[in-house]
Scaffold this active site. Structure first.
Site, mmCIF file in Angstrom:
data_model
loop_
_atom_site.group_PDB
_atom_site.id
_atom_site.type_symbol
_atom_site.label_atom_id
_atom_site.label_comp_id
_atom_site.label_asym_id
_atom_site.label_seq_id
_atom_site.Cartn_x
_atom_site.Cartn_y
_atom_site.Cartn_z
ATOM 1 C CG ASN A 25 -4.046 -27.939 43.101
ATOM 2 O OD1 ASN A 25 -5.207 -28.142 43.443
ATOM 3 N ND2 ASN A 25 -3.722 -27.441 41.923
ATOM 4 C CG HIS A 60 -7.669 -23.706 43.526
ATOM 5 N ND1 HIS A 60 -7.789 -24.885 44.230
ATOM 6 C CD2 HIS A 60 -6.944 -23.993 42.416
ATOM 7 C CE1 HIS A 60 -7.150 -25.842 43.566
ATOM 8 N NE2 HIS A 60 -6.623 -25.324 42.469
ATOM 9 C CB CYS A 82 -9.029 -26.389 40.610
ATOM 10 S SG CYS A 82 -7.655 -27.425 40.140
HETATM 11 N N1 ACO Z 1 11.826 -29.509 41.123
HETATM 12 C C1 ACO Z 1 12.878 -28.874 40.558
HETATM 13 N N2 ACO Z 1 12.811 -28.238 39.391
HETATM 14 C C2 ACO Z 1 11.624 -28.259 38.747
HETATM 15 C C3 ACO Z 1 10.503 -28.913 39.268
HETATM 16 C C4 ACO Z 1 10.647 -29.558 40.503
HETATM 17 N N3 ACO Z 1 9.632 -30.215 41.093
HETATM 18 N N4 ACO Z 1 9.484 -28.765 38.423
HETATM 19 C C5 ACO Z 1 9.928 -28.047 37.399
HETATM 20 N N5 ACO Z 1 11.221 -27.742 37.573
HETATM 21 C C6 ACO Z 1 12.112 -27.003 36.693
HETATM 22 C C7 ACO Z 1 11.650 -27.115 35.261
HETATM 23 O O1 ACO Z 1 12.246 -28.240 34.632
HETATM 24 C C8 ACO Z 1 12.151 -25.834 34.666
HETATM 25 O O2 ACO Z 1 13.528 -25.948 34.388
HETATM 26 P P1 ACO Z 1 14.141 -25.282 33.071
HETATM 27 O O3 ACO Z 1 13.912 -23.827 33.218
HETATM 28 O O4 ACO Z 1 15.567 -25.693 33.130
HETATM 29 O O5 ACO Z 1 13.383 -25.879 31.936
HETATM 30 C C9 ACO Z 1 11.961 -24.895 35.813
HETATM 31 O O6 ACO Z 1 11.998 -25.633 37.020
HETATM 32 C C10 ACO Z 1 10.588 -24.263 35.750
HETATM 33 O O7 ACO Z 1 10.757 -22.997 36.122
HETATM 34 P P2 ACO Z 1 9.518 -22.033 36.062
HETATM 35 O O8 ACO Z 1 8.576 -22.399 34.970
HETATM 36 O O9 ACO Z 1 10.026 -20.644 36.141
HETATM 37 O O10 ACO Z 1 8.815 -22.409 37.397
HETATM 38 P P3 ACO Z 1 7.662 -21.584 38.006
HETATM 39 O O11 ACO Z 1 8.187 -20.590 38.920
HETATM 40 O O12 ACO Z 1 6.709 -21.155 36.936
HETATM 41 O O13 ACO Z 1 6.911 -22.679 38.860
HETATM 42 C C11 ACO Z 1 4.962 -24.029 38.789
HETATM 43 C C12 ACO Z 1 6.356 -23.799 38.236
HETATM 44 C C13 ACO Z 1 5.047 -24.214 40.281
HETATM 45 C C14 ACO Z 1 4.381 -25.282 38.152
HETATM 46 C C15 ACO Z 1 4.088 -22.807 38.479
HETATM 47 O O14 ACO Z 1 4.203 -22.492 37.120
HETATM 48 C C16 ACO Z 1 2.650 -23.002 38.817
HETATM 49 O O15 ACO Z 1 2.287 -23.099 39.965
HETATM 50 N N6 ACO Z 1 1.738 -23.009 37.814
HETATM 51 C C17 ACO Z 1 0.338 -23.162 38.056
HETATM 52 C C18 ACO Z 1 0.011 -24.584 38.353
HETATM 53 C C19 ACO Z 1 -1.401 -24.713 38.882
HETATM 54 O O16 ACO Z 1 -1.762 -24.048 39.805
HETATM 55 N N7 ACO Z 1 -2.233 -25.571 38.303
HETATM 56 C C20 ACO Z 1 -3.558 -25.685 38.822
HETATM 57 C C21 ACO Z 1 -4.437 -26.420 38.022
HETATM 58 S S1 ACO Z 1 -4.342 -28.110 38.361
HETATM 59 C C22 ACO Z 1 -5.845 -28.827 37.976
HETATM 60 O O17 ACO Z 1 -6.735 -28.231 37.483
HETATM 61 C C23 ACO Z 1 -5.983 -30.313 38.299
#
Ligand code: ACO
Length: 312
Positions: free
Chosen positions: A267, A237, A112
């Protein structure tokens, strides 16, 4: 000699995939995706549109906006982690398709952060007076490395392309400061698996992203000899609205001065910043003389930021 951005372009595929569409494929909900990421829909390219096709459309628009022709381009840099094939590069495919001269062409792999890496690389060649007009493209077809059965990642990504021409501008305009970095110890948190899919530890990447976007954007403002108050526009980003908001609050920038397209494109990795830049320039949100900060993070882990004064 001062380097700046003298033309921009972007392309997104027509097909819109909404959160409700994804509810039919994986165990997720529109409400979860909106509140955790800010994403409402994303664009997905069809099978017969590959990375180089999207790159081509964005590049043509950027060359045109810079009032140039393909013959004027003397280097091509393409930031992508989803090339059409392992080799040759998307940059070489573009060189042929654009009808450019037999100039240097290569891809950059910084996920990214790739577009920022590309613009900073182009800046060196311009300011050394080696090249005059460098095409920098950020493009991804992430849909082809997305595991559509994995709700942790499939809801986040989209396809698209953005492009910029880096050329020489007047002493008062252009790129004022930059920062690039990488920390390979973060590879376990974000990488491509043996099955070619994206693996991501969302929480770890989130923590890194909030810290790095904040630090890097402030660093380039300081390096440019400016303060937060001087910043007119921020293009973070477009990964997650909560990460973007953290960067905005760190710079004390009002909501309307931050670029936002994550809700409609998700993204798009290396394409996210140049798509946002191109859309915002065309919408008149970035004006001549505006101090603009571009900041990104991604797989590597990598990061990068640029402070520039818009205009020629
Ligand atoms: N729908 C419903 N529930 C979901 C989903 C979904 N699509 N995805 C995950 N969950 C659940 C998980 O199973 C987990 O459940 P659990 O607690 O029972 O195990 C829970 O939701 C996850 O909760 P959190 O980790 O608290 O979620 P968070 O608020 O952290 O959001 C997210 C997750 C959106 C992925 C966030 O961590 C994030 O944006 N991280 C950064 C990602 C990013 O920007 N990456 C960029 C680089 S990509 C690249 O370089 C190609």
């Amino acid at each position: 000699m001062k380097a700046g951005i003298i033309g921009t372009g972007h392309y997104v595929p027509e097909q819109v995939v909404t959160n409700h569409d994804l509810e039919k494929i994986v165990d997720t909900s529109d409400e979860w995706i909106r509140t955790r990421t800010g994403i409402e829909e994303r664009r997905i390219a069809p099978d017969d549109v590959d990375t180089s096709d999207m790159a081509y459309h964005a590049a043509v628009q950027a060359i045109d906006e810079a009032n140039l022709t393909a013959e004027d381009i003397d280097m091509i840099l393409v930031a992508t982690v989803t090339p059409d094939m392992g080799f040759p590069s998307v940059a070489c495919q573009l060189q042929a398709r654009l009808g450019a001269r037999q100039i240097a062409a290569m891809d950059i792999s910084a996920a990214c952060s790739g577009f920022i890496y590309g613009v900073v690389t182009a800046k060196q060649f311009i300011e050394a007076n080696v090249h005059q007009n460098i095409l920098v493209v950020g493009v991804e077809k992430l849909s082809k490395i997305t595991d559509w059965s994995d709700r942790n990642t499939s809801v986040l990504f989209g396809d698209g392309a953005g492009a910029a021409i880096v050329g020489s501008v007047s002493e008062e305009r252009g790129i004022l400061a930059h920062e690039l970095g990488a920390d390979g110890s973060g590879i376990p948190h974000l990488h491509q698996t043996e099955e070619d899919f994206i693996y991501m530890n969302g929480r770890e990447v989130f923590k890194f992203a909030v810290r790095q976007m904040g630090d890097s954007s402030l660093n380039v403002v300081k390096k440019a000899g400016l303060t937060k108050d001087d910043v007119d526009y921020l293009i973070p980003h477009q990964a997650n609205i909560r990460i973007m908001e953290a960067a905005r609050e760190n710079l004390d920038i009002p909501v309307e001065k931050m670029s936002k397209s994550v809700h409609k494109y998700g993204n798009t990795s290396a394409a996210s910043i140049p798509i946002a830049l191109s859309e915002d320039v065309k919408a008149g949100k970035i004006k001549d003389n505006d101090v603009t900060v571009l900041v990104g993070f991604g797989g590597g882990l990598t990061w990068g930021a640029i402070a520039l004064r818009w205009g020629k």
